[in-house]
Motif scaffolding. Sequence first.
Motif, mmCIF file in Angstrom:
data_model
loop_
_atom_site.group_PDB
_atom_site.id
_atom_site.type_symbol
_atom_site.label_atom_id
_atom_site.label_comp_id
_atom_site.label_asym_id
_atom_site.label_seq_id
_atom_site.Cartn_x
_atom_site.Cartn_y
_atom_site.Cartn_z
ATOM 1 N N GLN A 1 98.095 -107.214 -110.185
ATOM 2 C CA GLN A 1 97.379 -108.443 -109.825
ATOM 3 C C GLN A 1 98.025 -108.983 -108.559
ATOM 4 O OE1 GLN A 1 96.697 -111.236 -113.013
ATOM 5 N NE2 GLN A 1 96.433 -112.943 -111.597
ATOM 6 N N LEU A 2 97.362 -108.771 -107.413
ATOM 7 C CA LEU A 2 97.981 -108.995 -106.117
ATOM 8 C C LEU A 2 97.162 -109.959 -105.266
ATOM 9 C CD1 LEU A 2 100.029 -108.232 -103.844
ATOM 10 C CD2 LEU A 2 98.554 -106.269 -103.331
ATOM 11 N N GLN A 3 97.821 -111.002 -104.784
ATOM 12 C CA GLN A 3 97.251 -111.914 -103.800
ATOM 13 C C GLN A 3 97.912 -111.624 -102.460
ATOM 14 O OE1 GLN A 3 98.011 -116.065 -104.533
ATOM 15 N NE2 GLN A 3 96.952 -116.758 -102.693
ATOM 16 N N THR A 4 97.112 -111.533 -101.402
ATOM 17 C CA THR A 4 97.678 -111.265 -100.086
ATOM 18 C C THR A 4 97.314 -112.382 -99.116
ATOM 19 O OG1 THR A 4 95.781 -109.936 -99.357
ATOM 20 C CG2 THR A 4 97.613 -108.781 -100.438
ATOM 21 N N VAL A 5 98.183 -112.564 -98.115
ATOM 22 C CA VAL A 5 97.986 -113.610 -97.110
ATOM 23 C C VAL A 5 98.301 -113.061 -95.730
ATOM 24 C CG1 VAL A 5 98.463 -115.523 -98.689
ATOM 25 C CG2 VAL A 5 100.346 -114.446 -97.431
ATOM 26 N N GLU A 6 97.871 -113.793 -94.718
ATOM 27 C CA GLU A 6 98.200 -113.484 -93.329
ATOM 28 C C GLU A 6 99.552 -114.108 -92.990
ATOM 29 O OE1 GLU A 6 96.482 -111.777 -91.090
ATOM 30 O OE2 GLU A 6 94.367 -111.769 -91.689
ATOM 31 N N TYR A 7 100.153 -113.660 -91.893
ATOM 32 C CA TYR A 7 101.353 -114.321 -91.399
ATOM 33 C C TYR A 7 101.010 -115.767 -91.032
ATOM 34 C CZ TYR A 7 103.637 -109.741 -91.024
ATOM 35 O OH TYR A 7 104.193 -108.516 -91.290
ATOM 36 N N ASP B 1 114.376 -107.330 -95.579
ATOM 37 C CA ASP B 1 115.026 -106.488 -94.567
ATOM 38 C C ASP B 1 114.317 -106.729 -93.240
ATOM 39 O OD1 ASP B 1 116.823 -105.304 -96.364
ATOM 40 O OD2 ASP B 1 115.323 -103.835 -96.988
ATOM 41 N N TYR B 2 115.047 -106.581 -92.135
ATOM 42 C CA TYR B 2 114.426 -106.867 -90.843
ATOM 43 C C TYR B 2 115.133 -106.136 -89.716
ATOM 44 C CZ TYR B 2 118.300 -110.268 -90.286
ATOM 45 O OH TYR B 2 119.531 -110.872 -90.193
ATOM 46 N N LYS B 3 114.408 -106.005 -88.607
ATOM 47 C CA LYS B 3 115.006 -105.548 -87.348
ATOM 48 C C LYS B 3 114.367 -106.326 -86.211
ATOM 49 C CE LYS B 3 112.039 -101.535 -86.268
ATOM 50 N NZ LYS B 3 111.164 -101.564 -87.450
ATOM 51 N N LEU B 4 115.088 -106.461 -85.106
ATOM 52 C CA LEU B 4 114.600 -107.282 -84.004
ATOM 53 C C LEU B 4 113.802 -106.489 -82.969
ATOM 54 C CD1 LEU B 4 116.563 -109.257 -85.367
ATOM 55 C CD2 LEU B 4 117.230 -110.030 -83.092
ATOM 56 N N GLU B 5 114.111 -105.198 -82.796
ATOM 57 C CA GLU B 5 113.395 -104.424 -81.791
ATOM 58 C C GLU B 5 111.954 -104.193 -82.227
ATOM 59 O OE1 GLU B 5 114.008 -100.471 -79.005
ATOM 60 O OE2 GLU B 5 114.749 -100.399 -81.056
ATOM 61 N N GLY C 1 109.479 -107.388 -88.991
ATOM 62 C CA GLY C 1 109.678 -106.261 -88.092
ATOM 63 C C GLY C 1 110.299 -105.040 -88.730
ATOM 64 N N HIS C 2 110.432 -105.032 -90.056
ATOM 65 C CA HIS C 2 111.128 -103.944 -90.759
ATOM 66 C C HIS C 2 110.220 -102.729 -90.911
ATOM 67 C CE1 HIS C 2 113.742 -101.930 -93.575
ATOM 68 N NE2 HIS C 2 112.935 -102.126 -94.604
ATOM 69 N N VAL C 3 109.084 -102.919 -91.578
ATOM 70 C CA VAL C 3 108.057 -101.891 -91.739
ATOM 71 C C VAL C 3 106.706 -102.600 -91.670
ATOM 72 C CG1 VAL C 3 109.538 -100.444 -93.189
ATOM 73 C CG2 VAL C 3 107.995 -102.086 -94.282
ATOM 74 N N VAL C 4 105.626 -101.831 -91.655
ATOM 75 C CA VAL C 4 104.297 -102.442 -91.647
ATOM 76 C C VAL C 4 104.144 -103.359 -92.867
ATOM 77 C CG1 VAL C 4 101.826 -102.001 -91.801
ATOM 78 C CG2 VAL C 4 103.262 -100.517 -90.394
ATOM 79 N N GLY C 5 103.733 -104.595 -92.625
ATOM 80 C CA GLY C 5 103.515 -105.547 -93.712
ATOM 81 C C GLY C 5 104.748 -106.285 -94.177
ATOM 82 N N SER C 6 105.900 -105.998 -93.616
ATOM 83 C CA SER C 6 107.117 -106.678 -94.064
ATOM 84 C C SER C 6 107.112 -108.125 -93.608
ATOM 85 C CB SER C 6 108.363 -105.962 -93.545
ATOM 86 O OG SER C 6 108.413 -105.963 -92.136
ATOM 87 N N SER D 1 105.135 -101.976 -86.581
ATOM 88 C CA SER D 1 105.233 -103.184 -87.386
ATOM 89 C C SER D 1 105.003 -104.410 -86.505
ATOM 90 C CB SER D 1 106.628 -103.296 -88.016
ATOM 91 O OG SER D 1 107.036 -102.070 -88.582
ATOM 92 N N THR D 2 104.546 -105.494 -87.099
ATOM 93 C CA THR D 2 104.469 -106.759 -86.369
ATOM 94 C C THR D 2 105.885 -107.210 -86.039
ATOM 95 O OG1 THR D 2 102.488 -107.314 -87.639
ATOM 96 C CG2 THR D 2 103.542 -109.097 -86.412
ATOM 97 N N ALA D 3 106.119 -107.558 -84.790
ATOM 98 C CA ALA D 3 107.472 -107.830 -84.324
ATOM 99 C C ALA D 3 108.098 -109.045 -85.015
ATOM 100 C CB ALA D 3 107.465 -108.058 -82.814
#
Length: 365
Positions: free
Chosen positions: A67-73, A112-116, A90-95, A121-123
């Motif tokens: 049972q999953l609800q999803t949202v935009e950034y 988890d995250y990365k800056l580059e 910026g970690h993986v797609v959808g993170s 992935s969305t930055a």
Amino acid sequence: MAKKPLLEFTESGIYCARGKFYIDPWKPVDDAVITHAHADHAYLGHKRYLAHYLSKEVLRYRLGEIQLQTVEYGESVIKNGVSISLYPAGHVVGSAQIRVEYQGEIWVVSGDYKLENDGVSTAFEPVKCHHFISECTFGMPVYTWKPQVQVFEDINNWWRANIHHGLATVLVGYSLGKAQRILQNLDLFNGKVYTHGVIENTNEALRRNGVSLNPTERITVDSPKEEVRKGIILAPPSSVGTPWMRKFQPYSFGYCSGWMAIRGAKRRRAADRGFVLSDHADWNGLISAIDATGCESVYLTHGYTATFSRYLNEIGFDAHEVHTLYGGEEEENPASLPQEERELENQVEDINNALSVEENLGGVS
């Protein structure tokens, strides 16, 4: 009586008592907010899930019909008066980083995250907050990443050299995140990209979610071996040393991971080439991300928490170690490299004994 914090660290996960929800819980709960679809953050068994919409199909591929609800950034959801919103990690797609606010008090859980910006992935976006809950998987000053354009130049040159020498090219990376990052940055003039089934299942889930990925071809029992050997083969860590991989011999085998920065890591994984490529922030990235939040306090969930929290406290942050069950991703798990970790800890301790904090830890203050 001291004010109760908006988020608490419990035996089930990070808990918001006011909102009656958990963030990345590892035990079954009623309401779970998920930072991303990696197995150490997205567990099966919760009644309700909330995540970013680009995680939808991967979560269902991995967990089934939840049972999953999803949202935009940037979109807000209110749970029992508490505002929840997601921002790019910026970690993986959808993170996502999870921003939680109640009566002016703001917490951010980074996951988890990365800056580059990896181009897939969305930055990452820094989010202002009072309290920041951060990973520090690579929270040691020896972990400093090169720009990915340099890493992929090395990878593409290696692939071309293998073709010249009549070798198949097998490149290993985690099936969610690393594999797609590799795929989008390969020089496809070299040839086709062939994928292990686990990676192709993930690619297909992302494509169902509207993510545009470069063309790939799934390797099956009917795939002509000689045709596959002319391209590049993307494989998950679980395939290393298996009959599946050996059938492409002779090949050159490369491994993409942040742990390739440690002496001996390539040897332990029996790889011909080790490419230092991580979907986590490096030492400088962690410090930059924490500083950009303007937070009053930071809580470190997994990685080199002792070393990193000690350094943060010495340069003026209010940093704390907390116990969680995160950090179990297949190729980014420190437990898989115990000897290298011991060597690294010894090296850092020797440096600490000789130099000031600013000198031994990169001069960041």
